[in-house]
Design an enzyme around this catalytic site. Structure first.
Site, PDB file in Angstrom:
ATOM      1  N   ASP A   1      -8.741 -17.800 -74.464  1.00  0.00           N
ATOM      2  CA  ASP A   1      -7.730 -18.854 -74.552  1.00  0.00           C
ATOM      3  C   ASP A   1      -8.353 -20.254 -74.430  1.00  0.00           C
ATOM      4  O   ASP A   1      -9.579 -20.403 -74.359  1.00  0.00           O
ATOM      5  CB  ASP A   1      -6.672 -18.599 -73.467  1.00  0.00           C
ATOM      6  CG  ASP A   1      -5.270 -18.932 -73.931  1.00  0.00           C
ATOM      7  OD1 ASP A   1      -5.120 -19.814 -74.788  1.00  0.00           O
ATOM      8  OD2 ASP A   1      -4.315 -18.315 -73.410  1.00  0.00           O
TER       9      ASP A   1
ATOM     10  N   ASP B   1       1.699 -21.038 -79.496  1.00  0.00           N
ATOM     11  CA  ASP B   1       2.220 -19.697 -79.205  1.00  0.00           C
ATOM     12  C   ASP B   1       3.540 -19.437 -79.928  1.00  0.00           C
ATOM     13  O   ASP B   1       4.413 -20.293 -79.975  1.00  0.00           O
ATOM     14  CB  ASP B   1       2.475 -19.542 -77.700  1.00  0.00           C
ATOM     15  CG  ASP B   1       1.180 -19.358 -76.924  1.00  0.00           C
ATOM     16  OD1 ASP B   1       0.094 -19.464 -77.530  1.00  0.00           O
ATOM     17  OD2 ASP B   1       1.264 -19.108 -75.707  1.00  0.00           O
TER      18      ASP B   1
END
Ligand SMILES: *[C@@H]1O[C@H](CO)[C@@H](O)[C@H](O)[C@H]1NC(C)=O
Ligand SMILES: *[C@@H]1O[C@H](CO)[C@@H](O)[C@H](O)[C@H]1NC(C)=O
Length: 491
Positions: free
Chosen positions: A147, A207
């Protein structure tokens, strides 16, 4: 210098770029990740129960073979700066979890962030890459989702982001254990231009969230597909992501893929039609297919979307070429959010077949018509492609969707009764026959249902309900799917 020259000539000889070169993700990875449905609510039992469900629902054997644990699994660092596993959540430790998942015939993925902390504020891997890669390898991990939170300002140019992510790529490689590297920097710093060099997939947007087209302030980079977008965000709808990836849909290739983020199928925020459209587009765009629902409460409806082998065969096509958009009309009947559009997507498949997706993101059912000239635009513009003069059989890839009652029976069955039910369902077993082998043998389960023909110079015309997509495989009547393949890459 000599090294560089050799690398370049090798790339020319083999016809594809020298990229991450770990031999993984020759087709987009498939599996499950807990984040969309469960966030930080992770545990050993969650992973082991999910692994059992993957096997018993048949989903492992249509291809979903990575079990990926997302954020929130660690408990600081020890005195030697190695990550500690949270032993309350994972009492047997990660190696034991990996062993169990391997015993079930699947692979194990984990998560960290190229920052001082992960997104949920656990210890991050920035400047600890070597240690953490060693830990992952020692636990027999097969996959790392990496991430982008708390990156200490080390972003803003492609070079800064590339360098930060390359440290982990090198650390993973140095362990000697092949680990799929799933880069999650939300498309910042043009990751679609350099992700290929170091990773097996790269996220290209903020996202996803469980909505088909609802705009949200937290996902400000909307339709413009603006690569300079400042805040990729976290509440990105299916349509937002599709419209962003459209301009670089073709960047994926065997070994490295545009990642449109985990699936929302089965999470409850979309209609059945919307989930089908979401799944069809992700498959066609050659995104990794990571289920994001809680499999312990998997519904029959969701199962019959996720297990459609005719659609998965598009995603796992050995040519590894994404669909591209050949038409976008933004003035269709507006949906409840005031926007409405119609899109036509098309892409080249193994053996000279073609996939077509007709997408109605508008608010009214409508007829969509796509001419062969449009469908084969990328083989020659303005109708110049030779394919336009051929006759095509049309196969509907959703027409043979599994019956929900049968799916429910599978979900309710005792293990002993499953083989009989899988037989009744005519289950496609990619563990036994890969998609490539199945396609070579014209396995009817991968072709869908023949529903019509297109005459030379003709069009495909189909009624498409609002907020839904129809998906077809076209096969030339003349060549019977035996056209020479484009790619030199023997997969
Ligand atoms: C698929 O094949 C494997 C290997 O033969 C077998 O173990 C598995 O049970 C099969 N799965 C299904 C869903 O039929
Ligand atoms: C490490 O990189 C080299 C050079 O690209 C490659 O040949 C090798 O397979 C890689 N190893 C792993 C474990 O990824």
């Amino acid at each position: 210098m000599a090294g560089i020259r050799i690398a370049i000539s090798l790339a020319v000889l083999t016809g594809h770029a020298l990229a991450v070169n770990n031999g993984l993700a020759r087709t987009p990875q498939m599996g499950w990740n807990n984040w969309n449905a469960l966030g930080c609510d992770v545990s050993e039992s969650l992973l082991l129960d999910t692994s059992k469900t993957l096997v018993n629902s048949g989903l492992r054997d249509v291809g979903y073979n990575y079990v990926v644990l997302d954020d929130c699994w660690s408990d600081g660092r020890d005195e030697k700066d190695f990550l500690k596993v949270d032993m309350k959540k994972f009492p047997s430790g990660m190696k034991s979890v990996a062993d169990e998942i391997h015993r079930e015939g699947m692979l194990f993925g984990m998560y960290s962030s190229a920052g001082e902390m992960t997104c949920a504020r656990y210890a991050g891997s920035l400047d600890y890459e070597t240690n953490d890669a060693i830990s992952f390898a020692s636990w027999d991990v097969d996959y790392l989702k990496y991430d982008n939170c708390y990156h200490m300002g080390r972003f803003g140019t492609p070079k800064l982001s590339f360098d930060r992510y390359k440290v982990m790529a090198d650390a993973l490689n140095a362990t000697g254990r092949p680990m799929l590297y799933s880069l999650c920097n939300w498309g910042e710093d043009y990751s679609h231009t350099w992700g290929m060099s170091i990773a097996n997939s790269w996220r290209m947007s903020g996202d996803i969230y469980d909505s088909f087209s609802r705009p949200d302030d937290l996902c400000p980079c909307s339709n413009a597909a603006d690569p300079h977008c400042i805040a990729p965000g976290s509440h990105c709808s299916v349509m937002n992501i599709v419209n962003r990836v459209a301009v670089y849909a073709d960047r994926g290739q065997p070994g490295g893929w545009n990642d449109l983020d985990m699936l929302e199928v089965g999470n409850g925020g979309m209609t059945d039609d919307e989930y089908k459209a979401h799944f069809s587009l992700w498959a066609g765009l050659k995104s990794p297919l990571l289920m994001g629902n809680d499999l312990r409460t998997l519904s029959a409806n969701a199962l019959t979307i996720l297990n459609n082998p005719a659609v998965i065969a598009i995603n796992q096509d050995p040519e590894g070429r994404s669909i591209t958009r050949v038409r976008r009309e933004t003035d269709a009947a507006p949906d409840k959010y005031g926007a409405g559009e119609i899109q036509v997507w098309s892409g080249y498949l193994y053996g000279g077949d073609q996939v077509v997706i007709l997408l109605n993101a508008g608010g009214k059912d409508t007829k969509i018509s796509a001419s062969l000239a449009e469908i084969f635009l990328h083989e020659g513009p303005e109708g110049s492609a030779p394919q336009v003069q051929e006759e095509w059989d049309v196969y509907d890839l959703w027409a043979n969707r599994m019956d929900t009652d049968l799916a429910q029976k599978i979900l309710d069955a005792d293990t002993a009764d499953l083989p009989k039910l899988f037989k009744e369902a005519n289950w496609y077993n990619s563990t036994e026959i890969s998609y490539k082998e199945g396609l070579k043998k014209n396995d009817p389960r991968l072709l869908g249902k023949k529903t019509g023909k297109i005459a030379p110079g003709g069009s495909l015309t189909v009624k498409v309900d609002k907020h839904s997509a129809e998906m077809f495989r076209l096969r030339s009547v003349g060549t019977g799917g035996k056209r020479k393949v484009h790619s030199k890459d023997e997969l």
